[in-house]
Design an enzyme around this catalytic site. Structure first.
Site, PDB file in Angstrom:
ATOM      1  CB  SER A  13      -0.958  -0.053   1.195  1.00 43.44           C
ATOM      2  OG  SER A  13      -1.942   0.931   1.119  1.00 43.44           O
ATOM      3  CG  ASP A  24      -2.776   3.946  -1.247  1.00 41.21           C
ATOM      4  OD1 ASP A  24      -3.579   3.916  -2.197  1.00 41.21           O
ATOM      5  OD2 ASP A  24      -2.867   3.168  -0.276  1.00 41.21           O
ATOM      6  CG  ASP A  51      -2.947  -0.703  -2.228  1.00 42.06           C
ATOM      7  OD1 ASP A  51      -2.988   0.476  -1.827  1.00 42.06           O
ATOM      8  OD2 ASP A  51      -3.459  -1.645  -1.592  1.00 42.06           O
ATOM      9  CG  ASP A  65      -6.125   0.573  -0.398  1.00 44.63           C
ATOM     10  OD1 ASP A  65      -5.374   1.572  -0.378  1.00 44.63           O
ATOM     11  OD2 ASP A  65      -6.071  -0.331   0.465  1.00 44.63           O
TER      12      ASP A  65
END
EC number: 5.4.2.10
Length: 444
Positions: free
Chosen positions: A102, A239, A241, A243
């Site tokens: 992340s 960010d 990833d 999410d």
């Protein structure tokens, strides 16, 4: 050895704590636990990753674990975490695996596992997987060994899914998108352009080493500067990833997850889409959010920190909107987990619908001054429960009364205690947070 799974999967420095051997064992354990009750026929797991360099190594190891247990690995490549969650359901897979840390620095990596339908696992399921790590069990041979399949249409399927998030054309809006040199670098600009926005993408050239490097949702300076320089209507930061999503208005002012939730909650309530007139958030949300929602007649349900707990509450109450101050926003009608690109599309849709600048929409919530201090500790449980720390917390809470609040929270992914104080004035919050943080540091 402590519990492998934290609040968001298994994380660590790649090739040190999170080794190829552990990744293989986790893949095999997940296959045994999550695919063991499947119907007859080939069992399938979706696997994706963010672009950090160690992802290639860990992806290969997880795939080895999956296939060693007879599970076919459907490889979707570099895509956001919410894409893997969505595709797990779209491909009717037994489960999904995302390799990402992340927003963490490049040397870190992580493994997140999604159950059927793309839902994050509960603690009990994680415990059962962890119990199987290192226990190879029976292994198939010959045709029973899993195969590796590349899902060539994965990105396009995800983009078609994203198109459902914007109910209005976004023509006329200019947005700067900071992709953090991460998993959103390709699909986020494509999704926003497809919706009609003029898109200026920055930090969208991943090379495996530059993910989250002074960019993305944890470093907003370059986004602020680009928004002002291009005279854009807003900026969106993802960010590594993708999410999560944070925003800045046309003047470069932060619009965090709390403000985004307030904007979306009011929009959904107006459209009759806010189930039970309820918003789900975590204990980290600013007191200003609660006051804004109370004024609007919207109930706020509070959970522990972590979007998985927000999702659990959303599912339990059949609610339609939840999220975190950090920018994880979950809308079950549009995905089983937080999706930063969906959030960006919905936020811009509200701007297009009202004709209002983001600054006006965000002004529905007034943020109370908040100070957050991270204290590195050797033992989180010992430091958090030390009598001297509890005394400091009690004294601070007594001084604040009902004008603010104090929260002491062990990090779920790092060796630290987070001290958060909200107060009517910034200097009060800073003074009390510093006092408690010093007590935590002394007790570590």
């Amino acid at each position: 050895m402590g519990r492998l799974f934290g609040t968001d999967g298994v994380r660590g420095v790649a090739n040190r704590e999170l080794t190829a051997e552990l990744a293989l064992a986790l893949g095999a354990a997940a296959a045994r636990q999550l695919a063991s009750g499947s119907a007859p026929g080939r069992r399938v797991a979706v696997i994706g990753r963010d672009p950090r360099a160690s992802g290639e190594m860990l992806e290969a190891a997880v795939i080895a674990g999956l296939t060693s247990q007879g599970v076919d690995a459907l490889r979707v490549g570099v895509l956001p975490t919410p894409a893997v969650a969505y595709l797990t359901g779209a491909y009717d897979a037994d489960f999904g695996v995302m390799i990402s840390a992340s927003h963490n620095p490049m040397p870190d990596n992580g493994i997140k596992i999604f159950g059927p339908g793309g839902h994050k696992l509960d603690d009990g399921t994680e415990d059962r997987i962890e119990a199987l790590v290192g226990d190879a069990g029976p292994r198939p041979v010959g045709a029973g060994i899993g195969r590796v399949i590349d899902a060539e249409d994965a990105a396009d399927r995800y983009l078609r899914h994203l198109s459902k998030a914007s109910t209005l054309r976004l023509d006329g809006l200019t947005v700067v998108v900071d992709c953090a040199h991460g998993a959103a670098s390709s699909v986020a600009p494509r999704a926003y352009r497809a919706a009609g926005a003029r898109v200026i993408a920055i930090n969208a050239d991943p090379n495996g080493l530059n993910i989250n490097d002074n960019c993305g949702s944890t470093h907003l300076d370059s986004l602020r500067a680009a928004v002002v320089a291009h005279r854009a209507d807003l900026g969106l930061a993802h960010d590594g990833d993708a999410d999560r999503c944070l925003a800045v208005d046309a003047d470069g002012n932060l619009v965090d997850g709390d403000h985004i939730m307030v904007v979306l909650a009011l929009a959904m309530r107006e459209a009759g889409e806010l189930a039970s007139d309820t918003l789900v958030t975590t204990v980290m949300s600013n007191l200003g959010l609660h006051l804004a929602m109370r004024s609007a007649g919207i109930t706020v349900r509070t959970t522990g920190v972590g979007d998985r707990y927000v999702v659990e509450e959303l599912r339990a109450g059949d609610y339609s909107l939840g999220g975190e101050q950090s920018g994880h926003i979950v809308m079950p009608a549009l995905g089983s987990t937080g999706d930063g690109i969906v959030t960006g599309l919905r936020l811009m849709t509200r701007m297009a619908q009202t004709g209002s600048p983001l600054s006006d929409l965000a002004s529905a919530m007034q943020t109370l001054p908040q100070v957050l201090i991270n204290v590195t500790v050797a033992d989180k449980a010992t430091a958090a429960t030390a009598p001297s720390v509890q005394t400091a917390v009690g004294q601070a809470a007594a001084e604040l009364g009902d004008t603010g609040r104090i929260l002491l929270r062990p990090s779920g992914t790092e060796p630290m205690i987070r001290v958060m104080v909200e107060a009517p004035e910034k200097d009060i919050a800073q003074r009390l947070a510093t006092r408690v943080a010093e007590a935590v540091s002394a007790a570590r």
